[in-house]
Design an enzyme around this catalytic site. Structure first.
Site, PDB file in Angstrom:
ATOM      1  N   GLY A 232       0.847  -1.202   0.000  1.00 20.08           N
ATOM      2  CA  GLY A 232       0.000   0.000   0.000  1.00 20.08           C
ATOM      3  C   GLY A 232       0.870   1.235   0.000  1.00 20.08           C
ATOM      4  O   GLY A 232       0.563   2.237   0.640  1.00 20.08           O
ATOM      5  N   ASP A 279      -3.019  -6.542  -4.732  1.00 19.87           N
ATOM      6  CA  ASP A 279      -4.135  -6.300  -3.822  1.00 19.87           C
ATOM      7  C   ASP A 279      -3.789  -6.950  -2.489  1.00 19.87           C
ATOM      8  O   ASP A 279      -3.602  -8.169  -2.413  1.00 19.87           O
ATOM      9  CB  ASP A 279      -5.405  -6.920  -4.434  1.00 19.87           C
ATOM     10  N   HIS A 299      -4.774   2.238   9.405  1.00 16.53           N
ATOM     11  CA  HIS A 299      -5.778   3.191   9.923  1.00 16.53           C
ATOM     12  C   HIS A 299      -6.951   3.353   8.951  1.00 16.53           C
ATOM     13  O   HIS A 299      -7.940   3.991   9.276  1.00 16.53           O
ATOM     14  CB  HIS A 299      -5.135   4.536  10.296  1.00 16.53           C
TER      15      HIS A 299
END
Ligand SMILES: C[S@@+](CC[C@H](N)C(=O)[O-])C[C@H]1O[C@@H](n2cnc3c(N)ncnc32)[C@H](O)[C@@H]1O
Length: 391
Positions: A232, A279, A299
């Site tokens: 990410g 992913d 988060h």
């Protein structure tokens, strides 16, 4: 109370340069000034600002962006110009008196400065790419903020923790979630990326406050071994920061992963960084890396989802060798800052997610079969690096 005139003269004389790079001292002053406002402002003054002024301040900023003025003004280094001259810089026809009124508002809140009558100049707030922050509010935070009270009422004032039912989906046409909307609409992805780029400039780079040397010392980078997978990782700023500190890392020893639509925006990366569209809800394809790094990823997700990402990561780790590095806010039990608290409620508004305390991190990490080794502070009281390994 000290002599007020002397106090005001002292405060008026304070400049950012006076801190000579001592950021903690600068932040202490800001905190003190904000507390002072909290004591001496009247209720009406504070409410006038929050309730009445803030929406039109943002509207003025956005209108100047639409008029192309910010970019053109920066091209001439934010020089002092008359309202008429600024009007002629605009890329669209604009009534000078309209522009005058918007500029007067922005000068009154110190985003720009009034140099003399009917003349304005940019300040350090508006000179350096300020506009990159603006579209993200129009696309994302503004609408989500307006809808949040309605969503909370509709969901019976439960703490939102369902990633399949978010406030953002409630307000987004087609019920898309935050990342779904970014993928569906490149303008929304770009505004998010631009905000992230701007925000990243503010953060303390992780190699400054974490001992990256110990990671490299224990790493096996021969035969294509990987030092760090940034899961990410968006456009790769954190791997670039690692390379800034360790420029001699082997080609391919760093891996950037994010959704395909996101990594295609990762341009101008060093050849040492290999880009793999991935992913994170699928099994981690890079096995046995020395480190798996996730910054501001958890988060975005409540525990029920975050633990899946962690388990996918843990399954690729080698016991006693691989490290999990999580850079996030660790919410203090008292005295959470405005930055930390706003980030927490933004995560509520966007993703039914939240920032975590140390105890919440320990539980999440242990639920995925890992344990915390050490929590490293960024030295600015904003984020931490939570270092963990397989239990
Ligand atoms: C808040 S951003 C943090 C980005 C980056 N780590 C940083 O700190 O600058 C969260 C990132 O998670 C990515 N993301 C969201 N869903 C994902 C998925 N299913 N797989 C991989 N990445 C995903 C987003 O595209 C975004 O880049």
């Amino acid at each position: 109370m000290p002599n007020l005139t002397e106090l005001l003269t002292t405060l008026d004389g304070v400049q950012a340069e006076d801190f000579k790079g001592n950021d903690l001292e600068r932040l202490r002053l800001i905190d003190t000034v904000k507390k002072l406002l909290g004591r001496v402002e009247t209720q009406v003054e504070r409410m006038y600002d929050i309730v009445f002024a803030q929406p039109v301040i943002f509207a003025a900023l956005e209108t100047l962006l639409d008029l192309g003025l910010w970019q053109k003004w920066v091209e001439i280094n934010g020089a002092s110009k008359s309202v008429d001259e600024l009007c002629s810089l605009c890329t669209q026809k604009c009534d000078p008196n309209l522009l005058r009124r918007l500029l007067r508002l922005l000068a009154s809140v110190h985003v720009i400065a009034e140099s003399h009558q009917d003349h304005y100049e940019l300040t350090h707030i508006s000179l350096d790419g300020m506009w990159q922050f603006l579209p993200s509010r129009t696309h994302h935070w503004g609408k989500a903020g307006v809808n949040l009270p309605l969503f909370l009422a509709k969901t019976g004032y439960k703490d939102p923790q369902d990633a399949r039912n978010t406030n953002y989906m409630d307000v987004c046409p087609g019920n898309l979630d935050f990342f779904g909307k970014c993928i569906a609409d490149p303008a929304y992805q770009d505004s998010f990326s631009d905000f992230m780029k701007g925000w990243a400039r503010y953060k303390v780079p992780w190699p400054v406050f974490y001992d990256t040397g110990s990671l490299i010392d224990g790493a096996n980078l021969s035969n294509g071994g990987v030092l760090c997978v940034d899961v990410g990782g968006h456009h790769g700023i954190d791997l670039t920061r690692l390379l800034d500190k360790h420029p001699d890392l082997p080609v391919g020893s760093l891996v950037l992963q994010d959704l395909p639509e996101v990594v295609k925006g990762a341009n101008d990366l060093s050849p040492q960084i290999k880009v793999i569209p991935h992913d994170m809800f699928q099994p981690q394809p890079v096995k046995g890396s020395r480190a798996y790094y996730l910054h501001a990823v958890f988060h975005d997700w409540p525990d029920s989802v975050a633990v899946e990402i962690l388990k996918n990561t843990a399954a690729a780790m080698i016991k006693g060798y691989s490290r999990l590095l999580i850079v996030e806010i660790v919410v203090p039990l008292t005295g959470a800052s405005a930055i930390q608290s706003a980030m927490d409620v933004e995560m509520m508004a966007l993703l039914s997610a939240y920032e975590r305390t140390e105890a919440m991190w320990a539980k999440l990490i242990s639920d995925a079969g890992l344990k915390i080794i050490k929590i490293w502070q960024d030295g600015r009281g904003n984020e931490c690096l939570v270092e963990a390994e397989l239990a």
